[in-house]
Design an enzyme around this catalytic site. Sequence first.
Site, PDB file in Angstrom:
ATOM      1  N   HIS A 131     -30.650   8.087  37.645  1.00  0.00           N
ATOM      2  CA  HIS A 131     -31.287   6.971  36.943  1.00  0.00           C
ATOM      3  C   HIS A 131     -31.401   7.279  35.452  1.00  0.00           C
ATOM      4  O   HIS A 131     -31.205   8.409  35.010  1.00  0.00           O
ATOM      5  CB  HIS A 131     -32.682   6.693  37.516  1.00  0.00           C
ATOM      6  CG  HIS A 131     -32.666   5.924  38.796  1.00  0.00           C
ATOM      7  ND1 HIS A 131     -32.563   6.532  40.028  1.00  0.00           N
ATOM      8  CD2 HIS A 131     -32.718   4.585  39.048  1.00  0.00           C
ATOM      9  CE1 HIS A 131     -32.569   5.616  40.974  1.00  0.00           C
ATOM     10  NE2 HIS A 131     -32.651   4.432  40.410  1.00  0.00           N
ATOM     11  N   LYS A 135     -37.102   6.540  33.674  1.00  0.00           N
ATOM     12  CA  LYS A 135     -37.687   6.433  35.010  1.00  0.00           C
ATOM     13  C   LYS A 135     -38.698   7.557  35.213  1.00  0.00           C
ATOM     14  O   LYS A 135     -38.383   8.731  35.028  1.00  0.00           O
ATOM     15  CB  LYS A 135     -36.603   6.475  36.085  1.00  0.00           C
ATOM     16  CG  LYS A 135     -37.157   6.222  37.489  1.00  0.00           C
ATOM     17  CD  LYS A 135     -36.065   5.956  38.490  1.00  0.00           C
ATOM     18  CE  LYS A 135     -36.623   5.699  39.875  1.00  0.00           C
ATOM     19  NZ  LYS A 135     -37.551   4.541  39.914  1.00  0.00           N
TER      20      LYS A 135
END
Length: 234
Positions: A131, A135
């Site tokens: 990600h 995040k």
Amino acid sequence: MNIALLGYGRMGKTIEQIAISRGHNVVLTIDKNDVDYDITKADVAIDFSLPSAAFNNISNCLNNNVPVVSGTTGWLDNYNDALALCEEKKGAFIYASNFSLGVNIFFELNKVLAKMMSNLKQYNVTMEEIHHTKKLDAPSGTAISLAEGVIENNANYAKWQLDDSADQTIPIVAKRIEDVPGTHSVNYASEVDTINIEHVAHNRQGFALGAVIAAEWLADKTGVFTMNDVLNIS
């Protein structure tokens, strides 16, 4: 439909664009520092806030009879409390670790593969998720859902662990790379070959569209639901 967005980061802004394109009105956009707002302006709320704010946001919706869809991860220690409140208030609630329509199909493929591999003990399962660097939680909620899907359907595994492997444990590797919306892979490796399934998100549009579709579906219902209900996946 009047929609409240609880969390107005990059995902919230993408949801706003898609909701408006589908003919809805965004009547509230609540950022992380907003605490005093009238949720009753909305017909339904979509929560993509911070883990520390999610349960309060969901509770506020349920206490005010506003259906709520939540895609925030990292708050699930309070998940059962949210379910109990929804039942008490006869509210409407959907939580999903990932609202992407493709990811929810991927969840089901993962369960089928786990069942097929349950008698093939020569294969060891590992998972990887990638990600963007903003995040906050690791592993991702989607990776946890995938691991739980394997554990439920393959008796060879009992738990998952971040960056570690042990007996009956699924190791999950979490990577953070700039501007990666989300990539998840499940790998079964033996000495002779590897079986891999993977979902790669190209942008945030899929997550946002799924959240809006879930909100449309939930608006006139009562109870606790999942994306399987929304997509009519048995």
